[in-house]
Design an enzyme around this catalytic site. Structure first.
Site, mmCIF file in Angstrom:
data_model
loop_
_atom_site.group_PDB
_atom_site.id
_atom_site.type_symbol
_atom_site.label_atom_id
_atom_site.label_comp_id
_atom_site.label_asym_id
_atom_site.label_seq_id
_atom_site.Cartn_x
_atom_site.Cartn_y
_atom_site.Cartn_z
ATOM 1 N N TYR A 109 3.456 0.670 -1.630
ATOM 2 C CA TYR A 109 3.371 2.069 -1.196
ATOM 3 C C TYR A 109 3.855 3.018 -2.288
ATOM 4 O O TYR A 109 3.568 4.210 -2.244
ATOM 5 C CB TYR A 109 4.195 2.300 0.089
ATOM 6 N N ASP A 160 4.090 -2.605 13.890
ATOM 7 C CA ASP A 160 3.108 -2.130 14.879
ATOM 8 C C ASP A 160 2.732 -3.258 15.839
ATOM 9 O O ASP A 160 2.605 -3.059 17.045
ATOM 10 C CB ASP A 160 1.825 -1.615 14.197
ATOM 11 N N ASP A 175 0.904 -14.294 7.226
ATOM 12 C CA ASP A 175 -0.218 -14.550 8.145
ATOM 13 C C ASP A 175 0.254 -15.386 9.329
ATOM 14 O O ASP A 175 -0.061 -15.109 10.486
ATOM 15 C CB ASP A 175 -1.408 -15.210 7.409
ATOM 16 N N LYS A 232 4.466 -13.606 1.239
ATOM 17 C CA LYS A 232 3.192 -14.282 0.968
ATOM 18 C C LYS A 232 3.362 -15.013 -0.364
ATOM 19 O O LYS A 232 2.650 -14.771 -1.348
ATOM 20 C CB LYS A 232 2.060 -13.237 0.932
ATOM 21 N N ASP A 290 5.438 -2.668 7.744
ATOM 22 C CA ASP A 290 4.633 -1.634 8.406
ATOM 23 C C ASP A 290 3.688 -2.285 9.408
ATOM 24 O O ASP A 290 3.612 -1.880 10.577
ATOM 25 C CB ASP A 290 3.841 -0.868 7.331
HETATM 26 C C1 IPM Z 1 5.118 4.211 9.519
HETATM 27 C C2 IPM Z 1 3.847 4.906 9.142
HETATM 28 C C3 IPM Z 1 3.944 5.352 7.694
HETATM 29 C C4 IPM Z 1 4.187 4.119 6.862
HETATM 30 C C5 IPM Z 1 2.742 6.130 7.176
HETATM 31 C C6 IPM Z 1 2.407 7.305 8.068
HETATM 32 C C7 IPM Z 1 2.937 6.564 5.757
HETATM 33 O O1 IPM Z 1 2.760 4.085 9.368
HETATM 34 O O2 IPM Z 1 6.185 4.836 9.431
HETATM 35 O O3 IPM Z 1 5.058 3.049 9.895
HETATM 36 O O4 IPM Z 1 3.245 3.398 6.540
HETATM 37 O O5 IPM Z 1 5.337 3.848 6.530
HETATM 38 MN MN MN Z 2 3.243 2.233 10.355
#
Ligand code: IPM
Ligand code: MN
Length: 355
Positions: A142, A251, A223, A191, A247
């Site tokens: 990132y 999620d 994975d 990985k 990240d």
């Molecule tokens: C998060 C978001 C951010 C990230 C984006 C919006 C830059 O997805 O905080 O998880 O990838 O860190």
């Molecule tokens: Mn995110």
């Protein structure tokens, strides 16, 4: 005690959910005799509209001068076509870097009251799960060099991942220390069968694990980890991983808790100043409808009380009020399946009742 909090409400539902968390903090302040001062600063799309850039200097300075920062969400369709470094999301990366927030804590646990929301089979989540994802937040792909160039096949884009020993060591130490305070089990996710950065990561994890003989530590390929999270989430206690893997996996972990609207996060540095935000986005589809679930932001405020202000009892008051509200059956629309739901304001007031 008096605490100065910078508010970065941002875009979409950001202002609504931050206002909810502010009300909850005020209620906590009243009950326990603290004063929280709030100063708003622009970030993301609103900042682009007002100042022409997603992260104005005064926002950065305001955050650095505060005791801690509470953020809503950034981004929306209006700004989606801007070039990469002008996008609202760039402001998030910018403020994380400016505040040196290399640690991102993302707890994902199954609330007994929300078991029915979990998309996994009953026998998989019989005993619940309680995972703390420790995501490296200011390094890796990132923040690496990126760009466009002429390649072998013509137009080509590239991003690069690099991790220094220093960056890996400091996040891995945070993860071991976190595991030591919990169930003493750490899974490092990488990985290493492909990436050089992962091989250095893994080597350093093994070195540091010698300093924490009481913590059971193992490696897992990313994975496989994505698969294990839905196969048997209870096997995880603390997870430590790179910026991008964290990240993605956070999620995934949020969805098995039932709703992404429930997950808070804390971004920390070496000082007590942190940035606290829900892990979800700005939800443009429900903006301004008083419908958003504010719990992730309210729980982020609870994390602020604990990690930045060392107010454990006050933090726990918020967490247990949220528990009680869920147990009493109160739900926002994301959790109501079309049944009548509480508005953002109503559920906030219910949480305050229980405080
Ligand atoms: C998060 C978001 C951010 C990230 C984006 C919006 C830059 O997805 O905080 O998880 O990838 O860190
Ligand atoms: Mn995110």
């Amino acid at each position: 005690m008096v605490f100065n909090i910078a508010l970065l409400k941002g875009d979409g539902i950001g202002p609504e959910i931050v206002d909810s968390a502010v009300k909850v903090l005020d209620a906590v302040g009243e009950k326990y005799g603290h004063k929280f001062n709030f100063t708003p600063y622009d970030i993301g799309g609103v900042a682009i509209d007002k100042h022409g850039i997603p992260l104005p200097q005064e926002t950065v300075e305001g955050c650095l001068a505060s005791d801690s920062v509470l953020l809503g969400a950034v981004g929306g369709p209006k700004w989606d076509t801007l070039p990469g470094n002008m996008r609202p999301e760039k402001a998030l990366l910018g403020i994380r870097a400016a505040m040196n927030l290399f640690t991102n804590l993302r707890p994902a646990k199954l609330y007994p009251a929300l078991k029915g929301e979990c998309p996994l089979r009953d026998d998989i989540v019989e005993n619940g799960f309680d995972i703390m994802i420790v995501r490296e937040l200011t390094g890796g792909i990132y923040f690496g060099e990126r760009g466009m160039r002429e390649g072998k096949y013509g137009e080509e884009a590239y991003d690069t991942e690099s991790y220094s020993r220093m960056e890996i060591e400091r996040i891995v130490r945070v993860a071991f220390a976190t595991a030591r305070k919990r169930r003493k089990k750490l899974t490092s996710i990488d990985k290493a069968n492909v990436l050089e950065t992962s091989r250095l990561w893994r080597k350093i994890v093994h070195e540091i694990s010698a300093e924490y003989p009481d913590v059971e530590c193992s490696d897992m390929l990313v994975d496989n980890a994505a698969m294990q999270l839905v196969r048997n989430p209870a096997q995880f206690d603390v997870i430590v991983t790179s910026n991008m893997f964290g990240d993605i996996l956070s999620d995934e972990a949020s969805q098995i808790t039932g709703s992404i609207g429930m997950l808070p996060s804390a971004s920390l540095c070496e000082s007590t100043r942190g940035l606290y935000e829900p892990i979800h986005g700005s939800a443009p589809d429900i903006t301004g409808q008083n419908k958003a679930n504010p719990i992730a932001t309210i729980l982020s405020a609870a994390m602020m009380l604990l990690y930045s202000f060392n107010l454990a009892e006050e933090s726990e008051a918020i967490v247990s009020a949220v528990d009680k509200v869920l147990e009493a059956g109160y739900r926002t629309a994301d959790l109501a399946h079309g049944a009548p739901a509480l508005s953002t304001e109503e559920i906030t007031n219910q949480i305050i009742e229980f405080i």
